[in-house]
Scaffold this active site. Structure first.
Site, PDB file in Angstrom:
ATOM      1  N   PRO A  96       0.839  -1.202   0.000  1.00  0.00           N
ATOM      2  CA  PRO A  96       0.000   0.000   0.000  1.00  0.00           C
ATOM      3  C   PRO A  96       0.876   1.255   0.000  1.00  0.00           C
ATOM      4  CG  PRO A  96      -0.438  -1.392   1.928  1.00  0.00           C
ATOM      5  CD  PRO A  96       0.653  -2.041   1.176  1.00  0.00           C
ATOM      6  N   LEU A  97       0.491   2.223  -0.794  1.00  0.00           N
ATOM      7  CA  LEU A  97       1.305   3.421  -0.959  1.00  0.00           C
ATOM      8  C   LEU A  97       1.525   4.147   0.369  1.00  0.00           C
ATOM      9  CD1 LEU A  97       2.702   4.711  -3.378  1.00  0.00           C
ATOM     10  CD2 LEU A  97       0.802   6.309  -3.525  1.00  0.00           C
ATOM     11  N   CYS A  98       0.480   4.108   1.232  1.00  0.00           N
ATOM     12  CA  CYS A  98       0.607   4.825   2.501  1.00  0.00           C
ATOM     13  C   CYS A  98       1.705   4.212   3.364  1.00  0.00           C
ATOM     14  CB  CYS A  98      -0.728   4.843   3.237  1.00  0.00           C
ATOM     15  SG  CYS A  98      -1.464   3.235   3.436  1.00  0.00           S
ATOM     16  N   THR A  99       1.821   2.858   3.315  1.00  0.00           N
ATOM     17  CA  THR A  99       2.871   2.191   4.084  1.00  0.00           C
ATOM     18  C   THR A  99       4.237   2.595   3.544  1.00  0.00           C
ATOM     19  OG1 THR A  99       1.419   0.321   4.358  1.00  0.00           O
ATOM     20  CG2 THR A  99       3.729  -0.059   4.830  1.00  0.00           C
ATOM     21  N   SER A 143       4.764   6.477   4.425  1.00  0.00           N
ATOM     22  CA  SER A 143       4.856   7.008   5.788  1.00  0.00           C
ATOM     23  C   SER A 143       5.347   6.012   6.835  1.00  0.00           C
ATOM     24  CB  SER A 143       3.502   7.567   6.204  1.00  0.00           C
ATOM     25  OG  SER A 143       2.535   6.557   6.072  1.00  0.00           O
TER      26      SER A 143
END
Ligand SMILES: [Zn+2]
Length: 451
Positions: free
Chosen positions: A217-220, A223
Site C-alpha cells: 500500500p502506498l501509505c505504508t 509514511s
C-alpha cells in the site's frame, strides 16, 4: 502401416526398440494398473499417431514439457507462447541458443524438437492464449500448462471449463471434458495439479491458495516503512520521479540506475532503522524478479508429463489432484485432493450470489472493490452491465475510455440509486475469464424495504 512388432521381436529395428520400455507399460497388465485398463499395442499407436496435446508456454517449464512429451512417444504436440527469447533465458530454456535471441520461443522450441526427435511433430503458435477460441481448444485430448501468470492460468481454466456440456439428465458429458494439467514454479517451490473440468477442483475453486500479489500500500511505503522492500519501492515509485536523476525512466537493466536506487533506499532504511537493503534486493524489487531454478522446472515438468501420459493412455490412476513440491532443503513433496468448491465461479453450475449488506449505502465502487479484493474473486478490472426494463445498461467499464467517462458518475451512486433491486442480475466481465459471469445481487439487510 506396418504391424507393430512385439517387445521381444528380435527383428525389431532400432527405432522400434526405442519404445520397448513404453510397451512394457502399455502392453502388459500389472498390479498398479487402472481397473478398466486393457493392455494393447493400440495405445502406443494412439499416443504416436492420434493424441493431440497442447502445451501452453515455451519457457522454463515449456521446454522441459516438450522434451519430456516428445521422448515419451507423443507424436502431435502444439505449443503456444507469446514471448521472444532473451539472453537470461538460456541457462535453463535449453531448446534455445544464443543465435535465437529475439526470436519467438514457440517457433524455436518447435524447430528444435522437430529436428531432434523424428517421431514427433510440434506445431508452434507465436500468440496469446486469448487469441484462440473454443473451437481451437476443443481439438486437444489433453492441455498442459507451464505458465508464469496467474491471470493467464485463470483464463485458460475458465475457457476449458466453459467447454463442458451437460447431458439431459444434468450430468456432465464426459466427451466434453478436456483434462488440464497445470504446472507452476517459483524459485525452489513448485506445484502440479490435475483438473478435470467440472469434475474436480479447478484453479478458481482454490484461488485462495495463491499468495496475494506483492504490492505494498502506498501509505505504508510513504509514511510507515517496515521492510527493506518498502524503502526500495519508495525510491522506485516516488523519489525517482521527483528527482529524475538521469532524465529518463527507471531502467532495471542499467547498473547506474540500480546503484542510484540502492543508495537512496539505503538512506531511507537507515533513517527508519530498517536493515536488509542490498544491491541484489534492489535489483529484485525494481525488476520484479521471480527467481527461476532449472531443477525445480525439471521436476515439475516431469510430474506434469507423467500425468499427461497417464491421462492419454488410461494406464494408471491420475494424481488426485494437487502436488506441492519444494527442493530448498532436500526434497519435500506431498499430494492431496483439493476440494471442489460447489459455488465456484467457473466450474459449478450454481448461480453466483453477490452478497451486499445495505444497498442504500453500498456504492457501485464498493462492489467493484469487493470483486477485486475478495479472495474468492480476485478480479483485475471488472466491467459491469445489467438489464433494465429489457435493455442492456452498462454500469461501469473502465477498459474502454469513452464508456469509462460516461459511466464514471455511477461509481459513487448507491445500488439503490442505480435502481438495482434485490435479485437483479449483473453481468461481469474481467481479464481473468473469457466469458461473462452472471451474478445475482443478494441484499442481506432483511428489514430494508425495497419498492
Ligand atoms: Zn472451480
Amino acid at each position: 502401416m506396418a504391424a507393430t512388432p512385439s517387445p521381444c521381436d528380435s527383428s525389431a529395428s532400432a527405432s522400434n526398440k526405442k519404445w520397448n520400455n513404453l510397451r512394457n507399460i502399455l502392453e502388459r497388465d500389472g498390479p498398479f494398473c487402472k481397473t478398466d485398463f486393457t493392455p494393447s499395442p493400440d495405445i502406443l499407436d494412439f499416443l504416436q499417431n492420434t493424441a493431440k496435446i497442447l502445451v501452453i508456454g515455451a519457457g522454463g517449464l515449456g521446454c522441459e514439457l516438450l522434451k519430456d512429451l516428445a521422448m515419451m512417444g507423443f507424436g502431435d504436440l502444439h505449443v503456444i507462447d507469446m514471448d521472444t527469447i532473451e539472453l537470461s533465458n538460456l541457462n535453463r530454456q535449453f531448446l534455445f541458443r544464443r543465435c535465437d535471441i529475439g526470436s519467438p520461443k514457440a517457433e524455436c522450441a518447435a524447430r528444435f524438437i522437430n529436428q531432434r526427435i523424428n517421431t514427433c511433430s510440434v506445431t508452434p503458435y507465436f500468440a496469446k492464449i486469448q487469441d484462440f477460441d473454443d473451437l481451437f481448444y476443443t481439438q486437444f485430448h489433453v492441455i498442459v500448462c507451464g505458465l508464469d501468470s496467474i491471470v493467464a492460468r485463470r483464463w485458460i481454466n475458465s475457457m476449458i471449463n466453459s467447454l463442458v456440456t451437460y447431458q439431459e439428465d444434468g450430468n456432465v458429458d464426459p466427451q466434453s471434458v478436456i483434462p488440464l494439467i497445470d504446472g507452476g514454479t517459483e524459485g525452489f517451490k513448485g506445484n502440479v495439479r490435475v483438473i478435470l473440468p467440472s469434475l474436480t477442483a479447478c484453479v478458481e475453486c482454490t484461488l485462495d491458495l495463491f499468495p496475494p500479489q506483492v504490492t505494498y500500500p502506498l501509505c505504508t511505503i510513504a509514511s510507515k516503512p517496515r521492510l527493506p522492500e518498502h524503502c526500495v519501492e519508495y525510491v522506485k515509485i516516488i523519489q525517482w520521479d521527483k528527482e529524475n536523476p538521469f532524465s529518463c525512466a527507471l531502467d532495471g537493466d542499467d547498473p547506474q540506475h540500480i546503484s542510484w536506487v540502492y543508495e537512496k533506499a539505503l538512506d531511507r532504511a537507515n533513517k527508519h532503522n530498517i536493515t536488509g537493503v542490498t544491491y541484489r534486493l534492489v535489483q529484485g524489487v525494481v525488476k520484479n524478479i521471480i527467481p527461476a531454478v532449472a531443477s525445480t522446472n525439471a521436476a515439475i515438468a516431469a510430474a506434469c508429463a507423467n500425468e499427461v501420459f497417464k491421462m492419454a493412455s488410461n494406464c494408471y490412476e491420475c494424481m488426485s489432484n494437487f502436488m506441492n513440491f519444494n527442493d530448498l532443503n532436500g526434497i519435500y513433496t506431498y499430494t492431496y485432493a483439493a476440494e471442489k468448491n460447489e459455488e465456484c465461479l467457473v466450474c459449478s453450475n450454481a448461480p453466483q450470489a453477490l452478497n451486499v449488506g445495505n444497498p442504500y449505502t453500498t456504492t457501485l465502487d464498493d462492489v467493484i472493490h469487493m470483486l477485486c479484493e475478495s479472495p474468492k474473486y480476485q478480479m483485475k478490472n471488472p466491467g459491469i452491465t445489467t438489464i433494465m426494463y429489457g435493455k442492456n445498461k452498462t454500469l461501469h467499464m473502465s477498459s474502454v475510455g469513452s464508456i469509462a467517462e460516461r459511466t464514471r458518475a455511477n461509481l459513487t451512486m448507491s445500488l439503490y440509486q442505480l435502481g438495482l433491486r434485490d435479485g437483479q442480475q449483473l453481468m461481469v466481465s474481467d481479464a481473468t475469464s473469457p466469458r461473462t459471469i452472471t451474478m445475482q445481487l443478494k441484499y442481506n439487510l432483511v428489514d430494508v424495504e425495497m419498492n
